[in-house]
Scaffold this motif. Structure first.
Motif, PDB file in Angstrom:
ATOM      1  N   PHE A 130       0.826  -1.205   0.000  1.00 40.83           N
ATOM      2  CA  PHE A 130       0.000   0.000   0.000  1.00 40.83           C
ATOM      3  C   PHE A 130       0.862   1.257   0.000  1.00 40.83           C
ATOM      4  CE2 PHE A 130      -3.709  -2.471   1.816  1.00 40.83           C
ATOM      5  CZ  PHE A 130      -4.537  -2.233   0.729  1.00 40.83           C
ATOM      6  N   GLY A 131       1.965   1.242   0.713  1.00 43.82           N
ATOM      7  CA  GLY A 131       2.828   2.411   0.759  1.00 43.82           C
ATOM      8  C   GLY A 131       3.617   2.647  -0.514  1.00 43.82           C
ATOM      9  N   MET A 132       3.994   1.574  -1.196  1.00 39.51           N
ATOM     10  CA  MET A 132       4.832   1.707  -2.391  1.00 39.51           C
ATOM     11  C   MET A 132       4.022   1.784  -3.679  1.00 39.51           C
ATOM     12  SD  MET A 132       7.805  -0.936  -1.285  1.00 39.51           S
ATOM     13  CE  MET A 132       8.986  -0.537  -2.538  1.00 39.51           C
ATOM     14  N   TYR A 133       2.720   1.580  -3.593  1.00 37.18           N
ATOM     15  CA  TYR A 133       1.886   1.558  -4.786  1.00 37.18           C
ATOM     16  C   TYR A 133       2.021   2.871  -5.556  1.00 37.18           C
ATOM     17  CZ  TYR A 133      -2.153   0.974  -7.781  1.00 37.18           C
ATOM     18  OH  TYR A 133      -2.963   0.856  -8.872  1.00 37.18           O
ATOM     19  N   GLY A 134       2.362   2.770  -6.807  1.00 32.25           N
ATOM     20  CA  GLY A 134       2.515   3.950  -7.654  1.00 32.25           C
ATOM     21  C   GLY A 134       3.830   4.678  -7.493  1.00 32.25           C
ATOM     22  N   ARG A 135       4.647   4.258  -6.573  1.00 35.05           N
ATOM     23  CA  ARG A 135       5.946   4.895  -6.369  1.00 35.05           C
ATOM     24  C   ARG A 135       7.071   4.087  -6.981  1.00 35.05           C
ATOM     25  NH1 ARG A 135       6.587   7.262  -0.279  1.00 35.05           N
ATOM     26  NH2 ARG A 135       6.577   9.372  -1.058  1.00 35.05           N
ATOM     27  N   VAL A 136       6.931   2.778  -6.953  1.00 37.06           N
ATOM     28  CA  VAL A 136       8.010   1.894  -7.365  1.00 37.06           C
ATOM     29  C   VAL A 136       7.482   0.965  -8.443  1.00 37.06           C
ATOM     30  CG1 VAL A 136       9.632   0.148  -6.593  1.00 37.06           C
ATOM     31  CG2 VAL A 136       8.954   1.968  -5.047  1.00 37.06           C
ATOM     32  N   SER A 137       7.919   1.165  -9.648  1.00 36.13           N
ATOM     33  CA  SER A 137       7.534   0.300 -10.763  1.00 36.13           C
ATOM     34  C   SER A 137       8.407   0.651 -11.951  1.00 36.13           C
ATOM     35  CB  SER A 137       6.055   0.516 -11.113  1.00 36.13           C
ATOM     36  OG  SER A 137       5.727  -0.214 -12.262  1.00 36.13           O
ATOM     37  N   SER A 138       8.550  -0.291 -12.834  1.00 36.91           N
ATOM     38  CA  SER A 138       9.328   0.004 -14.038  1.00 36.91           C
ATOM     39  C   SER A 138       8.461   0.632 -15.121  1.00 36.91           C
ATOM     40  CB  SER A 138       9.967  -1.273 -14.567  1.00 36.91           C
ATOM     41  OG  SER A 138       8.965  -2.195 -14.957  1.00 36.91           O
ATOM     42  N   LYS A 139       7.153   0.581 -14.967  1.00 35.10           N
ATOM     43  CA  LYS A 139       6.258   1.084 -16.002  1.00 35.10           C
ATOM     44  C   LYS A 139       5.260   2.084 -15.423  1.00 35.10           C
ATOM     45  CE  LYS A 139       6.665  -2.878 -18.904  1.00 35.10           C
ATOM     46  NZ  LYS A 139       7.673  -2.617 -19.800  1.00 35.10           N
ATOM     47  N   LEU A 140       5.757   3.118 -14.761  1.00 34.79           N
ATOM     48  CA  LEU A 140       4.876   4.149 -14.237  1.00 34.79           C
ATOM     49  C   LEU A 140       4.334   4.982 -15.394  1.00 34.79           C
ATOM     50  CD1 LEU A 140       6.929   5.428 -11.175  1.00 34.79           C
ATOM     51  CD2 LEU A 140       4.889   4.010 -11.140  1.00 34.79           C
ATOM     52  N   PRO A 141       3.063   5.402 -15.329  1.00 27.07           N
ATOM     53  CA  PRO A 141       2.537   6.266 -16.387  1.00 27.07           C
ATOM     54  C   PRO A 141       3.235   7.629 -16.352  1.00 27.07           C
ATOM     55  CG  PRO A 141       0.935   6.020 -14.628  1.00 27.07           C
ATOM     56  CD  PRO A 141       2.068   5.096 -14.320  1.00 27.07           C
ATOM     57  N   HIS A 142       3.245   8.299 -17.456  1.00 24.93           N
ATOM     58  CA  HIS A 142       3.993   9.544 -17.562  1.00 24.93           C
ATOM     59  C   HIS A 142       3.349  10.692 -16.798  1.00 24.93           C
ATOM     60  CE1 HIS A 142       6.568   8.296 -21.240  1.00 24.93           C
ATOM     61  NE2 HIS A 142       6.382   7.302 -20.399  1.00 24.93           N
ATOM     62  N   ASP A 143       2.087  10.553 -16.397  1.00 21.15           N
ATOM     63  CA  ASP A 143       1.478  11.606 -15.574  1.00 21.15           C
ATOM     64  C   ASP A 143       1.744  11.390 -14.087  1.00 21.15           C
ATOM     65  OD1 ASP A 143      -0.187   9.415 -15.199  1.00 21.15           O
ATOM     66  OD2 ASP A 143      -2.016  10.621 -15.114  1.00 21.15           O
ATOM     67  N   ASN A 144       2.418  10.292 -13.748  1.00 21.02           N
ATOM     68  CA  ASN A 144       2.739   9.989 -12.362  1.00 21.02           C
ATOM     69  C   ASN A 144       3.852  10.930 -11.890  1.00 21.02           C
ATOM     70  OD1 ASN A 144       4.256   8.662 -10.131  1.00 21.02           O
ATOM     71  ND2 ASN A 144       2.722   7.066 -10.428  1.00 21.02           N
ATOM     72  N   PRO A 145       3.666  11.585 -10.734  1.00 21.24           N
ATOM     73  CA  PRO A 145       4.690  12.527 -10.270  1.00 21.24           C
ATOM     74  C   PRO A 145       6.035  11.872  -9.969  1.00 21.24           C
ATOM     75  CG  PRO A 145       2.946  12.256  -8.641  1.00 21.24           C
ATOM     76  CD  PRO A 145       2.511  11.528  -9.865  1.00 21.24           C
ATOM     77  N   TYR A 146       6.047  10.589  -9.604  1.00 25.12           N
ATOM     78  CA  TYR A 146       7.304   9.906  -9.347  1.00 25.12           C
ATOM     79  C   TYR A 146       8.064   9.673 -10.651  1.00 25.12           C
ATOM     80  CZ  TYR A 146       5.117   9.243  -4.864  1.00 25.12           C
ATOM     81  OH  TYR A 146       4.510   9.465  -3.679  1.00 25.12           O
ATOM     82  N   TRP A 147       7.341   9.329 -11.717  1.00 24.98           N
ATOM     83  CA  TRP A 147       7.989   9.166 -13.014  1.00 24.98           C
ATOM     84  C   TRP A 147       8.548  10.509 -13.472  1.00 24.98           C
ATOM     85  CZ3 TRP A 147       7.600  11.378 -17.768  1.00 24.98           C
ATOM     86  CH2 TRP A 147       8.322  10.755 -18.794  1.00 24.98           C
ATOM     87  N   GLN A 148       7.767  11.576 -13.297  1.00 23.20           N
ATOM     88  CA  GLN A 148       8.209  12.897 -13.730  1.00 23.20           C
ATOM     89  C   GLN A 148       9.452  13.345 -12.974  1.00 23.20           C
ATOM     90  OE1 GLN A 148       4.700  15.255 -13.192  1.00 23.20           O
ATOM     91  NE2 GLN A 148       3.709  14.419 -15.018  1.00 23.20           N
TER      92      GLN A 148
END
Length: 185
Positions: A130-148
């Motif tokens: 739950f804490g890492m969801y959307g923060r750690v991935s090799s395929k984050l969407p480009h609108d994700n602030p972590y990817w940016q």
């Protein structure tokens, strides 16, 4: 990269962090409350069985405190809930590893049994996810602030391309070379 600064307050990932923290906090709060209701001795190393897990008064107190902390993080939400989930999830995993080595020994002051160790691993992985969801991935969407944050040049390029108006075709002539109004060159 600072984990607490890059996620906007109203980002849709905040709901995952918030609800994940609250759910896991309620589970721990209920477990700890059941231990208090059963009036367990504080440091019994054999522990009594509560909800299928071995427990004592100290483990009940820790469960209530950690559950309340997770619920508070759920109310606060955002980066605080995410970071809190990652920290507590990591502590649960470390607790599982530590208690594997002290089962059936006098150092087992929380009265852990093997089911507690498995629960600690599973709950730690759930809270950590739950804490890492959307923060750690090799395929984050480009609108994700972590990817940016990890790809600032490409994010700036994409941001500029969204703000710029689309290129207009040459107004002076169409494909046949005719000028507007039907006149030819």
């Amino acid at each position: 990269m600072k984990l607490q600064d890059e996620l906007p307050v109203d980002h849709h990932l905040g709901a995952v962090y918030r609800w994940g923290a609250a759910f896991c906090g309620v589970v721990l709060l209920v477990f700890g409350s059941l231990g208090f209701a059963d009036r367990l001795s504080p440091f019994s190393t054999d522990g009594n069985t509560i909800a299928g897990l071995s427990s004592n008064g100290a483990l009940s107190l820790i469960s209530v405190l950690v559950g309340a902390l997770l619920i508070a993080g759920g109310f606060i939400g955002g980066n605080i809930a995410s970071t809190l989930n990652m920290a507590i999830g990591t502590l649960f995993l470390l607790s599982g590893f530590a208690h594997v080595f002290i089962l059936d020994r006098p150092a087992n002051i929380l009265g852990f049994g093997m089911t507690n160790v498995v629960f600690s691993f599973l709950m730690g992985l759930v809270i950590l996810t739950f804490g890492m969801y959307g923060r750690v991935s090799s395929k984050l969407p480009h609108d994700n602030p972590y990817w940016q944050l990890r790809h600032p040049e490409e994010a700036a390029r994409e941001s500029r391309s969204r703000r710029e108006p689309p290129a207009r075709p040459d107004v002076r002539s169409d494909a046949r070379g005719a000028l507007p109004g039907g006149r030819s060159r």
